[in-house]
Design a protein around this motif. Structure first.
Motif, mmCIF file in Angstrom:
data_model
loop_
_atom_site.group_PDB
_atom_site.id
_atom_site.type_symbol
_atom_site.label_atom_id
_atom_site.label_comp_id
_atom_site.label_asym_id
_atom_site.label_seq_id
_atom_site.Cartn_x
_atom_site.Cartn_y
_atom_site.Cartn_z
ATOM 1 N N ASN A 106 0.827 -1.208 0.000
ATOM 2 C CA ASN A 106 0.000 0.000 0.000
ATOM 3 C C ASN A 106 0.857 1.252 0.000
ATOM 4 O O ASN A 106 0.582 2.207 -0.726
ATOM 5 C CB ASN A 106 -0.941 0.017 1.207
ATOM 6 C CG ASN A 106 -2.054 -0.981 1.077
ATOM 7 O OD1 ASN A 106 -2.454 -1.352 -0.024
ATOM 8 N ND2 ASN A 106 -2.570 -1.435 2.200
ATOM 9 N N GLU A 142 2.323 1.802 -3.451
ATOM 10 C CA GLU A 142 1.306 2.233 -4.408
ATOM 11 C C GLU A 142 0.989 3.725 -4.271
ATOM 12 O O GLU A 142 0.701 4.392 -5.251
ATOM 13 C CB GLU A 142 0.018 1.429 -4.234
ATOM 14 C CG GLU A 142 0.007 0.140 -4.984
ATOM 15 C CD GLU A 142 0.209 0.298 -6.475
ATOM 16 O OE1 GLU A 142 -0.446 1.127 -7.127
ATOM 17 O OE2 GLU A 142 1.064 -0.424 -7.000
ATOM 18 N N PRO A 184 4.693 -1.389 -8.701
ATOM 19 C CA PRO A 184 4.415 -0.064 -8.137
ATOM 20 C C PRO A 184 5.114 1.042 -8.935
ATOM 21 O O PRO A 184 6.271 0.893 -9.320
ATOM 22 C CB PRO A 184 4.990 -0.157 -6.717
ATOM 23 C CG PRO A 184 5.035 -1.609 -6.415
ATOM 24 C CD PRO A 184 5.290 -2.290 -7.726
#
Length: 130
Positions: free
Chosen positions: A6, A9, A39
């Motif tokens: 996360n 990203e 990413p």
């Protein structure tokens, strides 16, 4: 691992990444790092450091993934803290490997990484001790 994914990203302009320690919660036999997509931050990543690096397969997969996709990567630093038992499966515990043993382990890792694909031809790998 989800937290790291996360973070990557939502950090598209990331130039430097330091990971304290690679900890995977997956099954031991799952030794491949997979992302649904690469990413975006790996496009601008210039330096990557893993602290408390032990030479485990999952740690190497993480480094290989970064090397494969980070096009402008200049350096990878692995701050080693492994024991001979951790890395080589040595029967007797040896908490503090000698300098020659550590250098041999580092060279083995360098060779393994050298056989993988690198997106950045100018990247250099450094080892340091913790």
């Amino acid at each position: 691992m989800k937290t790291l994914l996360n973070f990557l990203e939502f950090s598209p302009n990331l130039e430097s990444l330091v990971i304290n320690q690679v900890e995977f919660s997956g099954k031991a036999k799952e030794n491949t790092l997979t992302f649904d997509k690469v990413p975006e931050c790996l496009v601008c990543l210039k330096s990557f450091k893993i602290q408390k690096f032990n030479g485990y397969p999952k740690e190497l997969e993480m480094v290989k993934f970064v090397l494969k996709h980070a096009r402008v990567l200049q350096m990878v630093i692995m701050e080693t803290s492994y024991t001979l038992e951790d890395y080589m499966g040595v029967r007797k515990k040896k908490k503090n490997p000698k300098a020659k043993e550590v250098e041999a382990l580092n060279e083995k890792i360098r060779r393994q990484l050298g056989m993988s694909q690198w997106a950045s031809t100018g990247c250099v790998i450094y080892f340091s001790s913790s």
